[in-house]
Motif scaffolding. Structure first.
Motif, PDB file in Angstrom:
ATOM      1  N   ALA A  90       5.376  -7.647  -5.745  1.00 25.26           N
ATOM      2  CA  ALA A  90       5.602  -7.025  -7.043  1.00 25.26           C
ATOM      3  C   ALA A  90       6.107  -5.597  -6.889  1.00 25.26           C
ATOM      4  CB  ALA A  90       4.308  -7.039  -7.854  1.00 25.26           C
ATOM      5  N   HIS A  91       5.898  -4.988  -5.699  1.00 24.91           N
ATOM      6  CA  HIS A  91       6.260  -3.590  -5.470  1.00 24.91           C
ATOM      7  C   HIS A  91       7.101  -3.467  -4.212  1.00 24.91           C
ATOM      8  CE1 HIS A  91       3.217  -2.793  -8.498  1.00 24.91           C
ATOM      9  NE2 HIS A  91       2.371  -3.521  -7.780  1.00 24.91           N
ATOM     10  N   ILE A  98      12.359   0.656  -9.258  1.00 26.68           N
ATOM     11  CA  ILE A  98      11.593   0.688  -8.007  1.00 26.68           C
ATOM     12  C   ILE A  98      10.165   1.062  -8.335  1.00 26.68           C
ATOM     13  CG2 ILE A  98      11.365   1.784  -5.742  1.00 26.68           C
ATOM     14  CD1 ILE A  98      14.326   2.507  -5.976  1.00 26.68           C
ATOM     15  N   SER A  99       9.194   0.328  -7.763  1.00 27.75           N
ATOM     16  CA  SER A  99       7.787   0.647  -8.009  1.00 27.75           C
ATOM     17  C   SER A  99       7.019   0.730  -6.690  1.00 27.75           C
ATOM     18  CB  SER A  99       7.144  -0.404  -8.925  1.00 27.75           C
ATOM     19  OG  SER A  99       7.051  -1.651  -8.272  1.00 27.75           O
ATOM     20  N   GLY A 133      -0.212  -7.391   6.478  1.00 23.67           N
ATOM     21  CA  GLY A 133       1.173  -7.343   6.024  1.00 23.67           C
ATOM     22  C   GLY A 133       1.318  -7.062   4.543  1.00 23.67           C
ATOM     23  N   LYS A 134       0.222  -6.915   3.832  1.00 28.78           N
ATOM     24  CA  LYS A 134       0.308  -6.638   2.398  1.00 28.78           C
ATOM     25  C   LYS A 134       0.778  -5.209   2.143  1.00 28.78           C
ATOM     26  CE  LYS A 134      -2.312  -6.616  -1.932  1.00 28.78           C
ATOM     27  NZ  LYS A 134      -3.634  -6.766  -2.585  1.00 28.78           N
ATOM     28  N   ALA A 135       0.247  -4.254   2.925  1.00 29.77           N
ATOM     29  CA  ALA A 135       0.646  -2.855   2.785  1.00 29.77           C
ATOM     30  C   ALA A 135       1.639  -2.494   3.876  1.00 29.77           C
ATOM     31  CB  ALA A 135      -0.581  -1.949   2.868  1.00 29.77           C
ATOM     32  N   GLN A 136       2.568  -1.608   3.546  1.00 26.49           N
ATOM     33  CA  GLN A 136       3.517  -1.100   4.544  1.00 26.49           C
ATOM     34  C   GLN A 136       3.054   0.236   5.118  1.00 26.49           C
ATOM     35  OE1 GLN A 136       4.804  -2.004   1.217  1.00 26.49           O
ATOM     36  NE2 GLN A 136       4.697  -4.050   2.147  1.00 26.49           N
TER      37      GLN A 136
END
Length: 439
Positions: free
Chosen positions: A27-28, A81-82, A100-103
């Motif tokens: 979603a982001h 962009i979010s 892998g959810k957060a960068q």
């Protein structure tokens, strides 16, 4: 002509607005998870600054409906962009990065060896490519504004928070019960306090009130005459700060110099971790922005301590030897110390970037390496001569590193194991201070 760092950041952003918006299943475009200390104010400010610089419209913020989470949004030529910033504690950030959810993992403590080992096949989280020191924080020890106590040793602080000292009268204060305020178990602030203060000897008293938010903890302490708590430096608000000492070193309050140089015993680094060469370009652009001068200006604006060097004239107390006063009489001190990887002679990741910051500072001030004095220090050794040798070698290694960065001819010397900033055996004692000629 655009600044090369801005141009590079814009390049990352331009590539990503096209590529990420089309390919991301999330979603982001970017998710930052982890520390409440970093995520409450600092990370959103850095994200906003980055988006404002490269987006096509204003940056808006909105809550997600979950406490301590927010979304920052702006427009681009390719669409909206979010960025999600979720600030639920440092340990939560590692888990989302590993999955892998957060960068980006925001953390108010260094990565643990057990965490680094879990993702070692994908990235080395201790490397310069993955570990990014974005700010310096001082762990603030807070009391009610009317409390007459001004300073406390780390050992006394540990006895207070473990419940061994329960009344302020035992410390020279009023006859009043001590009320404890502490961060929760998911917090990097708590991890830091546990490591630097409680250690393996003490355990937090079960009566302590626990908080997910630094600001709320500070506000409650400021209203409780018997209260004592700890938070990030940006959350002092209406509470009173205590000066803290360790071992035979003098008590220091957290300020621009003591925290930026990490001389303050409860200073700590704030991090953003990424997955090395697997880091998406959008996240790389944000990291570069955060580490650059403009991002560090936002760090200062947020209430933390910037890594952009400034020159200050320290106020010496009676513990400073006359020989050191003479040595530094014509100099000011830069708010940076060069430190080394534990047990090694090579500079650590922060020091590698600080080399370039010192170079940039000299260029801005129209100065050169001839204006620098590097003073090395060592922890207590078995023999004074050995400490002197180690301190000189440390200063020399920084001089060589600066020369490789085209900052030549810096003067250097060693000051042995004198003027420690921590107790015996503390790694912070092994440092190289940077002094610059007064003009």
């Amino acid at each position: 002509m655009p600044h090369p760092r801005k141009k590079a950041a814009g390049h990352w952003f331009g590539l990503l607005t096209a590529a990420v918006l089309c390919t991301s299943a999330n979603a982001h475009e970017l998710e930052i998870h982890g520390s409440n200390t970093v995520g409450a104010t600092l990370a959103p400010m850095l994200v906003s600054g980055y988006l404002e610089q490269h987006g096509t419209g204003p940056v808006s913020r909105r809550p997600t409906g979950t406490e301590n989470e927010q979304i920052l949004m702006t427009g681009s030529d390719k669409g909206r962009i979010s960025v999600l910033v979720a600030a639920h504690g440092s340990s939560t950030g590692f888990r989302t990065l590993a999955s892998g959810k957060a960068q980006v993992w925001a953390s108010s403590r260094p990565v643990k060896s057990t965490e680094a080992s879990q993702v070692r096949e994908k990235a080395d989280l201790t490397s310069l490519e993955s570990e990014h020191v974005i700010a310096i924080d001082g762990l603030a020890v807070l009391v009610h504004p009317g409390n007459p106590i001004n300073a406390m040793s780390i050992e006394t602080l540990a006895k207070v928070f473990s419940g061994q000292i329960r009344n302020w009268a035992e410390l020279g204060g009023p006859d009043q019960s001590i009320q404890l305020y502490a961060r929760d178990d998911r917090s990097g602030t708590w991890d830091t306090f546990k490591s630097l203060v409680l250690g393996k000897t003490y355990t937090l008293d079960g009566a302590a009130k626990r908080y997910e938010s630094n600001d709320q903890l500070s506000d409650d302490v400021s209203r409780d005459p018997g209260g004592i708590g700890f938070s990030g430096l940006a959350s002092v608000r209406n509470s009173k700060l205590l000066a803290i000492s360790e071992g035979d070193a003098p008590a220091l309050k957290p300020d621009q110099l003591t925290v930026a140089s990490e001389d303050y015993p409860l200073s700590r680094r704030l991090f953003m971790y990424t997955m090395g060469n697997q880091t998406p370009r959008f996240a790389k652009g944000l990291i570069e922005f955060a580490l650059a001068e403009e991002g560090q200006n936002l760090v200062a604006e947020s209430g933390f301590v910037s890594q952009n060097p400034i020159a200050v004239k320290p106020e010496f107390d009676d513990s400073v030897p006359k020989s050191f006063r003479r040595l530094t009489g014509n100099y000011q001190r830069l708010t940076v110390n060069f430190r080394f990887a534990e047990g090694r002679t090579r500079l650590d990741n922060k020091a590698q970037r600080d080399l370039l910051r010192v170079k940039h500072y000299l260029e801005q001030q129209n100065l050169s390496g001839d204006d620098l004095l590097l003073i090395g220090f060592a922890d207590a050794q078995s023999h004074e001569l050995r400490a002197q040798m180690i301190s000189e070698l440390r200063a020399l290694s920084v001089r060589k590193a600066l020369s490789e960065a085209n900052v030549a001819n810096a003067a250097y010397t060693g000051y042995g194991h004198y003027m420690p900033v921590g107790g015996k055996g503390n790694q912070r004692n092994g440092r190289v201070e940077v002094w610059i000629k007064s003009h």
